[in-house]
Design a protein around this motif. Sequence first.
Motif, PDB file in Angstrom:
ATOM      1  N   ARG A   1       1.118  -1.240   0.131  1.00 17.02           N
ATOM      2  CA  ARG A   1       0.534  -0.020  -0.267  1.00 17.02           C
ATOM      3  C   ARG A   1       0.241   1.285   0.378  1.00 17.02           C
ATOM      4  O   ARG A   1       2.148   1.091   0.715  1.00 17.02           O
ATOM      5  CB  ARG A   1      -0.904   0.111   1.318  1.00 17.02           C
TER       6      ARG A   1
ATOM      7  N   ALA B   1      -6.616 -10.668  -0.250  1.00 21.15           N
ATOM      8  CA  ALA B   1      -7.579 -10.324  -0.033  1.00 21.15           C
ATOM      9  C   ALA B   1      -7.654 -10.293   1.716  1.00 21.15           C
ATOM     10  O   ALA B   1      -8.459  -8.508   1.623  1.00 21.15           O
ATOM     11  CB  ALA B   1      -8.471 -11.631  -0.386  1.00 21.15           C
ATOM     12  N   TRP B   2      -7.220 -10.399   2.601  1.00 20.17           N
ATOM     13  CA  TRP B   2      -7.116 -10.127   3.604  1.00 20.17           C
ATOM     14  C   TRP B   2      -6.296  -8.199   4.391  1.00 20.17           C
ATOM     15  O   TRP B   2      -6.907  -7.716   4.959  1.00 20.17           O
ATOM     16  CB  TRP B   2      -7.223 -11.350   4.996  1.00 20.17           C
ATOM     17  N   TYR B   3      -5.308  -7.936   3.641  1.00 21.35           N
ATOM     18  CA  TYR B   3      -5.015  -7.298   3.358  1.00 21.35           C
ATOM     19  C   TYR B   3      -5.769  -5.715   2.475  1.00 21.35           C
ATOM     20  O   TYR B   3      -5.482  -4.856   2.945  1.00 21.35           O
ATOM     21  CB  TYR B   3      -3.726  -7.410   2.546  1.00 21.35           C
ATOM     22  N   THR B   4      -5.911  -6.531   1.875  1.00 19.50           N
ATOM     23  CA  THR B   4      -6.854  -5.341   0.829  1.00 19.50           C
ATOM     24  C   THR B   4      -8.017  -4.797   2.039  1.00 19.50           C
ATOM     25  O   THR B   4      -8.655  -3.977   1.949  1.00 19.50           O
ATOM     26  CB  THR B   4      -7.815  -6.073  -0.651  1.00 19.50           C
ATOM     27  N   HIS B   5      -8.692  -6.006   2.504  1.00 16.50           N
ATOM     28  CA  HIS B   5      -9.784  -5.214   3.223  1.00 16.50           C
ATOM     29  C   HIS B   5      -9.385  -4.290   4.709  1.00 16.50           C
ATOM     30  O   HIS B   5     -10.165  -3.930   4.388  1.00 16.50           O
ATOM     31  CB  HIS B   5     -10.392  -6.808   3.567  1.00 16.50           C
ATOM     32  N   LEU B   6      -8.464  -4.728   4.448  1.00 12.70           N
ATOM     33  CA  LEU B   6      -7.944  -3.619   5.986  1.00 12.70           C
ATOM     34  C   LEU B   6      -6.775  -2.989   5.725  1.00 12.70           C
ATOM     35  O   LEU B   6      -6.440  -1.843   6.328  1.00 12.70           O
ATOM     36  CB  LEU B   6      -7.342  -4.785   7.262  1.00 12.70           C
TER      37      LEU B   6
ATOM     38  N   ASN C   1      -7.129   0.419   4.899  1.00 13.47           N
ATOM     39  CA  ASN C   1      -7.250   1.504   5.306  1.00 13.47           C
ATOM     40  C   ASN C   1      -7.468   1.463   7.188  1.00 13.47           C
ATOM     41  O   ASN C   1      -7.284   2.767   7.901  1.00 13.47           O
ATOM     42  CB  ASN C   1      -8.907   2.832   4.890  1.00 13.47           C
ATOM     43  N   SER C   2      -6.998   0.686   7.697  1.00 11.27           N
ATOM     44  CA  SER C   2      -7.336   0.558   9.154  1.00 11.27           C
ATOM     45  C   SER C   2      -6.457  -0.468   9.763  1.00 11.27           C
ATOM     46  O   SER C   2      -6.352  -0.039  10.352  1.00 11.27           O
ATOM     47  CB  SER C   2      -8.576  -0.433   9.493  1.00 11.27           C
TER      48      SER C   2
ATOM     49  N   TYR D   1      -2.832 -10.893  -6.761  1.00  7.51           N
ATOM     50  CA  TYR D   1      -4.348 -11.043  -7.605  1.00  7.51           C
ATOM     51  C   TYR D   1      -3.595 -11.808  -8.503  1.00  7.51           C
ATOM     52  O   TYR D   1      -4.727 -13.073  -8.714  1.00  7.51           O
ATOM     53  CB  TYR D   1      -4.891 -10.029  -7.463  1.00  7.51           C
TER      54      TYR D   1
END
Length: 269
Positions: free
Chosen positions: A31, A135-140, A142-143, A169
Amino acid sequence: MRTPGILIFGMVLAPCGWILDLTSTVAPNWRTVNNLAGEAVDLVVEQGIWDICRTSTTSRSQLCNQRTNDQTYFNNQIIPIAQGMMIASLIVTILGLVVATPGVRCWKDRPRWILASLGGLLIFCSGVLTIIPIAWYTHLLNSLNSTSVKRDPARADDIRVGYCIVLGYIGGIMEVLGGLVMFIGISSCCGGWNRGEKLRATTERQTARPADRPTPLPRVNIPRSISSRSSVPYSQKSLDDDLDFPRAKTRDMGSVNTSYTGRPYDADL
């Protein structure tokens, strides 16, 4: 015999996916964070799962090895999980290729479907191991907590997906597709054949012939002529009957010249 297309498809996609996964694992660009408080406008923080880099978009200068300055980021739960799963994915892909290579024959009449399918299953699992942390990293995205990211309340947060997520991906999907296609070949192992092998076997059975038999010689028409100087008392019809080997015919006795009184052995040579 040529290698089945499903095995070629899997053996091409798997190494390509492995290279993309390797790049995604080691590169520090999962990111990017822009618009940092108290920092230059052109400063961009690039964060990966192993390192953090500070890059200037104007001068193109990059300063890495910032891991010790931001332990908060690396203490997030997803970071050690992503590290372990990405490394496991790379190892499992190599094992899958090692197992599948002897099964994908280029030097045998038929492939070893069980080995090829087992290798495809390992490659499929390696693709899943890549997609899960991505996918997990993408979901988190911004947090995730980080001390190197000082947000400016006067400006909106500008956190973007890095190129490592995209490569991860693509590499994971390529491994999943390649492994799945190779694993489908297990349906051909227990007496079943691939379509190309079945067509070839059918063609060989149709073109197979029994033991060769002696071929009869073709009939040769020998030109015949009667010399006017010959004293042999035979007519043209009697000569034709004598030279016709394949068929036995009854000699027409009425065709012999009865006026000849000499011996039948007298002939002009």
